[in-house]
Design a protein around this motif. Structure first.
Motif, PDB file in Angstrom:
ATOM      1  N   LYS A 125       0.825  -1.214   0.000  1.00  0.00           N
ATOM      2  CA  LYS A 125       0.000   0.000   0.000  1.00  0.00           C
ATOM      3  C   LYS A 125       0.858   1.262   0.000  1.00  0.00           C
ATOM      4  O   LYS A 125       2.057   1.208   0.285  1.00  0.00           O
ATOM      5  CB  LYS A 125      -0.966   0.022   1.189  1.00  0.00           C
ATOM      6  N   GLY A 126       0.218   2.372  -0.348  1.00  0.00           N
ATOM      7  CA  GLY A 126       0.884   3.664  -0.184  1.00  0.00           C
ATOM      8  C   GLY A 126       1.772   4.115  -1.318  1.00  0.00           C
ATOM      9  O   GLY A 126       2.306   5.231  -1.266  1.00  0.00           O
ATOM     10  N   GLY A 127       1.955   3.295  -2.353  1.00  0.00           N
ATOM     11  CA  GLY A 127       2.852   3.693  -3.431  1.00  0.00           C
ATOM     12  C   GLY A 127       2.108   4.200  -4.651  1.00  0.00           C
ATOM     13  O   GLY A 127       0.878   4.287  -4.674  1.00  0.00           O
ATOM     14  N   GLU A 128       2.871   4.552  -5.676  1.00  0.00           N
ATOM     15  CA  GLU A 128       2.301   4.969  -6.951  1.00  0.00           C
ATOM     16  C   GLU A 128       1.940   3.733  -7.778  1.00  0.00           C
ATOM     17  O   GLU A 128       2.340   2.625  -7.450  1.00  0.00           O
ATOM     18  CB  GLU A 128       3.335   5.781  -7.735  1.00  0.00           C
ATOM     19  N   GLY A 129       1.228   3.949  -8.889  1.00  0.00           N
ATOM     20  CA  GLY A 129       0.893   2.840  -9.778  1.00  0.00           C
ATOM     21  C   GLY A 129       2.087   2.406 -10.625  1.00  0.00           C
ATOM     22  O   GLY A 129       3.083   3.133 -10.741  1.00  0.00           O
TER      23      GLY A 129
END
Lengths: 87, 87
Positions: B19-23
């Motif tokens: 979770k929490g990151g960019e695509g």
């Protein structure tokens, strides 16, 4: 057996082969996708004929030959990435 | 250890987190890509901080949590598919 399987498969029907097929971009997904990979040693010509007779599209991934264990995960990842929620 | 690893990693440096990151589309590949996946149970906050300090980009794959064994192959497939010769 294989003939029963290709006869009854549903959705977009795709068979991955090490040569002679179209690129991944040729896949037109339906709501369901049936994707099959070959065994160690590759497909018999008779199996490819049977699959095509039952409307399987042959797809070839740029000449890479993958181990069967890796191929199943690789192809699932690519399908989920392009047509599902893995992105 | 992990700090030595993140300090010396080369190329486009990518850390996959649940979770929490960019695509995935945010990845800008160089000629080299260093991609890391987390252990069973996920990353410690301190590890994420350390990686970001050393210019790792955090990438999250749409909320899917993958088994470690599957994740390595999945991510290799996606990287080869988007930036390499698997297509």
């Amino acid at each position: 057996g294989f003939e029963e399987f290709v006869k009854t498969a549903e959705g977009a029907k795709i068979l991955f082969a090490e040569k002679g097929g179209e690129g991944f971009a040729a896949i037109k997904p339906g709501k369901k996708i049936t994707a099959v990979i070959g065994p160690e040693g590759g497909w018999e010509a008779s199996e490819l004929d049977l699959a095509q007779k039952h409307k399987f599209q042959i797809i070839t991934l740029g000449g890479r030959i993958l181990r069967a264990e890796t191929a199943a995960i690789t192809i699932t990842a690519m399908i989920q990435n392009h047509f599902g929620d893995l992105s």
